[in-house]
Design a protein around this motif. Sequence first.
Motif, PDB file in Angstrom:
ATOM      1  N   MET A   1      50.114  33.385  50.131  1.00  0.00           N
ATOM      2  CA  MET A   1      50.126  32.435  49.061  1.00  0.00           C
ATOM      3  C   MET A   1      49.421  32.573  47.615  1.00  0.00           C
ATOM      4  O   MET A   1      50.129  32.648  46.903  1.00  0.00           O
ATOM      5  N   GLY A   2      48.175  32.845  47.674  1.00  0.00           N
ATOM      6  CA  GLY A   2      47.737  33.231  46.376  1.00  0.00           C
ATOM      7  C   GLY A   2      47.152  35.031  46.548  1.00  0.00           C
ATOM      8  O   GLY A   2      47.833  35.619  47.068  1.00  0.00           O
ATOM      9  N   LEU A   3      46.306  35.133  45.310  1.00  0.00           N
ATOM     10  CA  LEU A   3      45.860  36.504  45.466  1.00  0.00           C
ATOM     11  C   LEU A   3      44.716  36.818  45.950  1.00  0.00           C
ATOM     12  O   LEU A   3      43.652  36.125  45.737  1.00  0.00           O
ATOM     13  N   PRO A   4      44.415  37.988  46.482  1.00  0.00           N
ATOM     14  CA  PRO A   4      43.274  38.430  46.857  1.00  0.00           C
ATOM     15  C   PRO A   4      42.246  38.758  45.756  1.00  0.00           C
ATOM     16  O   PRO A   4      40.940  38.789  45.649  1.00  0.00           O
ATOM     17  N   TRP A   5      42.642  39.183  44.465  1.00  0.00           N
ATOM     18  CA  TRP A   5      41.839  39.313  43.249  1.00  0.00           C
ATOM     19  C   TRP A   5      42.770  38.676  42.203  1.00  0.00           C
ATOM     20  O   TRP A   5      43.958  38.541  42.046  1.00  0.00           O
ATOM     21  N   ILE A   6      42.016  38.896  40.942  1.00  0.00           N
ATOM     22  CA  ILE A   6      42.566  38.664  39.515  1.00  0.00           C
ATOM     23  C   ILE A   6      42.169  39.761  38.528  1.00  0.00           C
ATOM     24  O   ILE A   6      41.283  40.392  38.793  1.00  0.00           O
ATOM     25  N   ARG A   7      42.796  39.848  37.580  1.00  0.00           N
ATOM     26  CA  ARG A   7      42.565  40.776  36.439  1.00  0.00           C
ATOM     27  C   ARG A   7      41.741  39.877  35.606  1.00  0.00           C
ATOM     28  O   ARG A   7      41.808  38.797  35.229  1.00  0.00           O
ATOM     29  N   LEU A   8      40.093  40.790  35.304  1.00  0.00           N
ATOM     30  CA  LEU A   8      39.278  40.292  34.460  1.00  0.00           C
ATOM     31  C   LEU A   8      38.924  41.232  33.329  1.00  0.00           C
ATOM     32  O   LEU A   8      38.601  42.330  33.845  1.00  0.00           O
ATOM     33  N   ASP A   9      39.225  40.958  32.281  1.00  0.00           N
ATOM     34  CA  ASP A   9      38.793  41.521  31.207  1.00  0.00           C
ATOM     35  C   ASP A   9      37.661  42.106  31.056  1.00  0.00           C
ATOM     36  O   ASP A   9      36.696  41.222  31.093  1.00  0.00           O
ATOM     37  N   THR A  10      37.130  43.436  31.087  1.00  0.00           N
ATOM     38  CA  THR A  10      35.907  43.836  30.625  1.00  0.00           C
ATOM     39  C   THR A  10      35.428  43.359  29.554  1.00  0.00           C
ATOM     40  O   THR A  10      33.960  43.614  29.345  1.00  0.00           O
ATOM     41  N   THR A  11      36.191  43.039  28.484  1.00  0.00           N
ATOM     42  CA  THR A  11      35.433  42.719  27.070  1.00  0.00           C
ATOM     43  C   THR A  11      35.031  40.979  27.416  1.00  0.00           C
ATOM     44  O   THR A  11      34.728  40.368  26.272  1.00  0.00           O
ATOM     45  N   LEU A  12      35.241  40.279  28.468  1.00  0.00           N
ATOM     46  CA  LEU A  12      34.911  38.838  28.575  1.00  0.00           C
ATOM     47  C   LEU A  12      33.637  38.414  27.943  1.00  0.00           C
ATOM     48  O   LEU A  12      33.581  37.407  27.429  1.00  0.00           O
ATOM     49  N   ALA A  13      32.513  39.141  28.440  1.00  0.00           N
ATOM     50  CA  ALA A  13      31.381  38.907  27.948  1.00  0.00           C
ATOM     51  C   ALA A  13      31.113  38.726  26.471  1.00  0.00           C
ATOM     52  O   ALA A  13      30.387  38.078  26.069  1.00  0.00           O
ATOM     53  N   ASP A  14      31.885  39.528  25.603  1.00  0.00           N
ATOM     54  CA  ASP A  14      31.832  39.325  24.179  1.00  0.00           C
ATOM     55  C   ASP A  14      32.982  38.947  23.579  1.00  0.00           C
ATOM     56  O   ASP A  14      33.108  39.025  22.419  1.00  0.00           O
ATOM     57  N   HIS A  15      33.866  38.173  24.332  1.00  0.00           N
ATOM     58  CA  HIS A  15      35.075  37.407  23.716  1.00  0.00           C
ATOM     59  C   HIS A  15      34.570  36.494  22.831  1.00  0.00           C
ATOM     60  O   HIS A  15      33.693  35.642  23.182  1.00  0.00           O
ATOM     61  N   PRO A  16      35.244  36.372  21.563  1.00  0.00           N
ATOM     62  CA  PRO A  16      34.810  35.223  20.587  1.00  0.00           C
ATOM     63  C   PRO A  16      34.611  33.785  21.472  1.00  0.00           C
ATOM     64  O   PRO A  16      33.747  33.092  21.115  1.00  0.00           O
ATOM     65  N   LYS A  17      35.611  33.520  22.154  1.00  0.00           N
ATOM     66  CA  LYS A  17      35.436  32.266  22.580  1.00  0.00           C
ATOM     67  C   LYS A  17      34.343  32.032  23.684  1.00  0.00           C
ATOM     68  O   LYS A  17      34.021  30.848  23.708  1.00  0.00           O
ATOM     69  N   ILE A  18      34.033  33.096  24.449  1.00  0.00           N
ATOM     70  CA  ILE A  18      32.907  32.875  25.461  1.00  0.00           C
ATOM     71  C   ILE A  18      31.663  32.834  24.616  1.00  0.00           C
ATOM     72  O   ILE A  18      30.641  32.094  24.714  1.00  0.00           O
ATOM     73  N   THR A  38      39.425  32.548  39.172  1.00  0.00           N
ATOM     74  CA  THR A  38      39.410  32.783  40.628  1.00  0.00           C
ATOM     75  C   THR A  38      40.175  31.764  41.480  1.00  0.00           C
ATOM     76  O   THR A  38      40.827  31.970  42.423  1.00  0.00           O
ATOM     77  N   TYR A  39      39.978  30.560  41.092  1.00  0.00           N
ATOM     78  CA  TYR A  39      40.505  29.316  42.034  1.00  0.00           C
ATOM     79  C   TYR A  39      42.212  29.520  41.791  1.00  0.00           C
ATOM     80  O   TYR A  39      42.676  29.462  42.706  1.00  0.00           O
ATOM     81  N   SER A  40      42.511  29.798  40.614  1.00  0.00           N
ATOM     82  CA  SER A  40      44.123  29.891  40.259  1.00  0.00           C
ATOM     83  C   SER A  40      44.684  30.843  41.147  1.00  0.00           C
ATOM     84  O   SER A  40      45.675  30.812  41.448  1.00  0.00           O
ATOM     85  N   GLY A  41      43.799  32.258  40.989  1.00  0.00           N
ATOM     86  CA  GLY A  41      44.598  33.374  41.892  1.00  0.00           C
ATOM     87  C   GLY A  41      44.488  33.133  43.166  1.00  0.00           C
ATOM     88  O   GLY A  41      45.475  33.311  43.825  1.00  0.00           O
ATOM     89  N   LYS A  42      43.421  32.410  43.749  1.00  0.00           N
ATOM     90  CA  LYS A  42      43.267  32.441  45.230  1.00  0.00           C
ATOM     91  C   LYS A  42      44.528  31.345  45.677  1.00  0.00           C
ATOM     92  O   LYS A  42      45.263  31.345  46.629  1.00  0.00           O
ATOM     93  N   HIS A  43      44.627  30.177  44.891  1.00  0.00           N
ATOM     94  CA  HIS A  43      45.581  28.945  45.180  1.00  0.00           C
ATOM     95  C   HIS A  43      46.912  29.171  44.727  1.00  0.00           C
ATOM     96  O   HIS A  43      47.652  28.426  44.868  1.00  0.00           O
ATOM     97  N   GLY A  44      47.309  30.432  43.878  1.00  0.00           N
ATOM     98  CA  GLY A  44      48.667  30.502  43.454  1.00  0.00           C
ATOM     99  C   GLY A  44      48.987  29.282  42.416  1.00  0.00           C
ATOM    100  O   GLY A  44      50.243  29.197  42.375  1.00  0.00           O
ATOM    101  N   THR A  45      48.297  28.968  41.720  1.00  0.00           N
ATOM    102  CA  THR A  45      48.385  27.753  40.885  1.00  0.00           C
ATOM    103  C   THR A  45      49.160  28.340  39.599  1.00  0.00           C
ATOM    104  O   THR A  45      49.503  27.417  38.594  1.00  0.00           O
ATOM    105  N   ASP A  46      49.337  29.477  39.179  1.00  0.00           N
ATOM    106  CA  ASP A  46      49.841  30.159  38.088  1.00  0.00           C
ATOM    107  C   ASP A  46      49.007  29.536  36.730  1.00  0.00           C
ATOM    108  O   ASP A  46      49.820  29.399  35.744  1.00  0.00           O
TER     109      ASP A  46
END
Length: 113
Positions: A1-18, A38-46
Motif C-alpha cells: 500500500m505505502g512506502l517503507p521509506w520516504i526521501r528526505l532532503d538533507t538540507t531540511l534543517a536549514d531550509h528557509p521555510k523551516i 512519513t504518514y503520507s509515505g506509509k499510507h500512500g496518500t500521495d
Amino acid sequence: MGLPWIRLDTTLADHPKILELVEDKAFQAAFAAVMAMTYSGKHGTDGFISRSALPFIHARTVDAKRLVKVGLWVEVPGGWLINGWDEYQLSDDAAKKRRERAQKAAAARWSKE
C-alpha cells in the motif's frame, strides 16, 4: 500500500521555510511537517493530509495553518497537500487515485460539520 521509506532532503534543517517556523518558535509545526511526510509515505496518500490525520502526525489546526503560511502545505478541500510531494517522492497512478478518493471523502465529511 505505502512506502517503507520516504526521501528526505538533507538540507531540511536549514531550509528557509523551516527556519521561518523555527524563528517563530513553531517547533511543533516543523515536526508535524516531517511526520506528515512519513504518514503520507506509509499510507500512500500521495502527499494528501486529511484533517482527521492531524492527531496521527502530532499536529493541531494551528500547526497546519503555519505550514500553509510558510508554503510547506497547500490547503485543499478536506485537508492539505504537501507542497512538492510529486517532485521529490515516488508516486504512481494508484497513489494518485487513492489521494483523490481520500480528498473527496474528507471534503464530504468536513463539509457536513
